[in-house]
Design a protein around this motif. Structure first.
Motif, mmCIF file in Angstrom:
data_model
loop_
_atom_site.group_PDB
_atom_site.id
_atom_site.type_symbol
_atom_site.label_atom_id
_atom_site.label_comp_id
_atom_site.label_asym_id
_atom_site.label_seq_id
_atom_site.Cartn_x
_atom_site.Cartn_y
_atom_site.Cartn_z
ATOM 1 N N SER A 52 0.787 -1.281 0.005
ATOM 2 C CA SER A 52 0.122 -0.080 0.010
ATOM 3 C C SER A 52 0.798 1.078 0.068
ATOM 4 O O SER A 52 1.816 1.195 0.570
ATOM 5 N N GLY A 53 0.228 2.254 -0.701
ATOM 6 C CA GLY A 53 0.747 3.773 -0.294
ATOM 7 C C GLY A 53 -0.129 4.453 0.166
ATOM 8 O O GLY A 53 -1.020 5.074 -0.396
ATOM 9 N N SER A 54 -0.249 4.275 1.567
ATOM 10 C CA SER A 54 -1.239 4.880 2.347
ATOM 11 C C SER A 54 -1.744 6.399 2.186
ATOM 12 O O SER A 54 -2.519 6.804 2.509
ATOM 13 N N MET A 61 -6.202 3.881 -0.630
ATOM 14 C CA MET A 61 -7.147 4.581 0.346
ATOM 15 C C MET A 61 -8.542 4.050 0.198
ATOM 16 O O MET A 61 -9.151 3.757 1.176
ATOM 17 N N LYS A 62 -9.081 3.705 -1.146
ATOM 18 C CA LYS A 62 -10.481 3.158 -1.160
ATOM 19 C C LYS A 62 -10.396 1.813 -0.859
ATOM 20 O O LYS A 62 -11.399 1.425 -0.173
ATOM 21 N N LEU A 63 -9.389 1.015 -0.848
ATOM 22 C CA LEU A 63 -9.358 -0.423 -0.519
ATOM 23 C C LEU A 63 -9.454 -0.441 0.949
ATOM 24 O O LEU A 63 -10.086 -1.189 1.811
ATOM 25 N N PRO A 118 -2.562 -0.517 -5.196
ATOM 26 C CA PRO A 118 -2.336 -1.630 -4.339
ATOM 27 C C PRO A 118 -2.002 -2.989 -4.791
ATOM 28 O O PRO A 118 -2.729 -3.536 -5.980
ATOM 29 N N LEU A 119 -1.387 -3.932 -4.292
ATOM 30 C CA LEU A 119 -1.270 -5.249 -4.507
ATOM 31 C C LEU A 119 -1.595 -5.975 -3.399
ATOM 32 O O LEU A 119 -1.000 -5.882 -2.129
ATOM 33 N N VAL A 120 -2.552 -6.999 -3.307
ATOM 34 C CA VAL A 120 -3.023 -7.979 -2.411
ATOM 35 C C VAL A 120 -2.485 -9.278 -2.623
ATOM 36 O O VAL A 120 -2.805 -9.734 -3.681
ATOM 37 N N GLY A 134 -6.176 -6.613 -6.497
ATOM 38 C CA GLY A 134 -5.904 -5.034 -6.187
ATOM 39 C C GLY A 134 -6.780 -4.523 -5.474
ATOM 40 O O GLY A 134 -8.002 -5.240 -5.163
ATOM 41 N N TYR A 135 -7.235 -3.335 -6.064
ATOM 42 C CA TYR A 135 -8.398 -2.614 -5.586
ATOM 43 C C TYR A 135 -9.591 -2.975 -6.810
ATOM 44 O O TYR A 135 -9.347 -2.936 -7.964
#
Length: 152
Positions: A52-54, A61-63, A118-120, A134-135
């Protein structure tokens, strides 16, 4: 009677604040990846590793707001997942300490070599990648189903 009533109100107010704070911070994001792996092995749960890049990544941020902070995801994750967030904020005031930054970069080299945010990444308890996402604009329930599809 007046002092007892005021004391009771103060006590109830304190308890309510305690409950709200407990619910808000109920999610158990691990702060050490080795500890997350150990917990995953002990509990036989998959790890959800989030890059994340918070403070700069809008989809991140949406995630956070739509999925991670939802009561649905919090309840599910507490029972079924081990969570770890490798955050890469840009603002100086949000930077993790150098040791944490180094560990996050090592995780990125191993699991996010293309630098997606983001990468999950869903990992088994040994660190093997089971799936990535991702998101996506979806409900928390739908997101959970997607994560489960990697695990089964």
């Amino acid at each position: 009677m007046g002092k007892q009533s005021m004391l009771l109100k103060a006590l109830l107010s304190f308890m309510l604040i305690f409950i709200i704070v407990g619910i808000s911070f109920g999610q158990n994001w691990q702060t050490n990846f080795q500890a997350a792996q150990n917990k995953a092995k002990t509990d036989h749960k998959p790890i959800v590793l989030v890059f994340s890049g918070s403070d700069w990544c809008a989809p991140c941020m949406k995630l956070e707001q739509e999925i991670w902070n939802s009561d649905t995801f919090k309840s599910y994750s507490d029972a079924h997942l081990v969570l770890y967030k490798a955050d890469f904020p840009r603002k100086k005031k949000n930077q993790p300490d150098n040791e944490q930054l180094k560990k996050n970069k090592e995780l990125a080299e191993k699991y996010n070599s293309k630098g997606f945010f983001p990468l999950v990444v869903v990992l088994d308890e040994t660190g093997k990648v089971l799936g990535e996402t991702g998101y996506k604009k979806m409900t928390a329930d739908a997101y959970i189903k997607q994560l489960e599809s990697f695990i089964k």
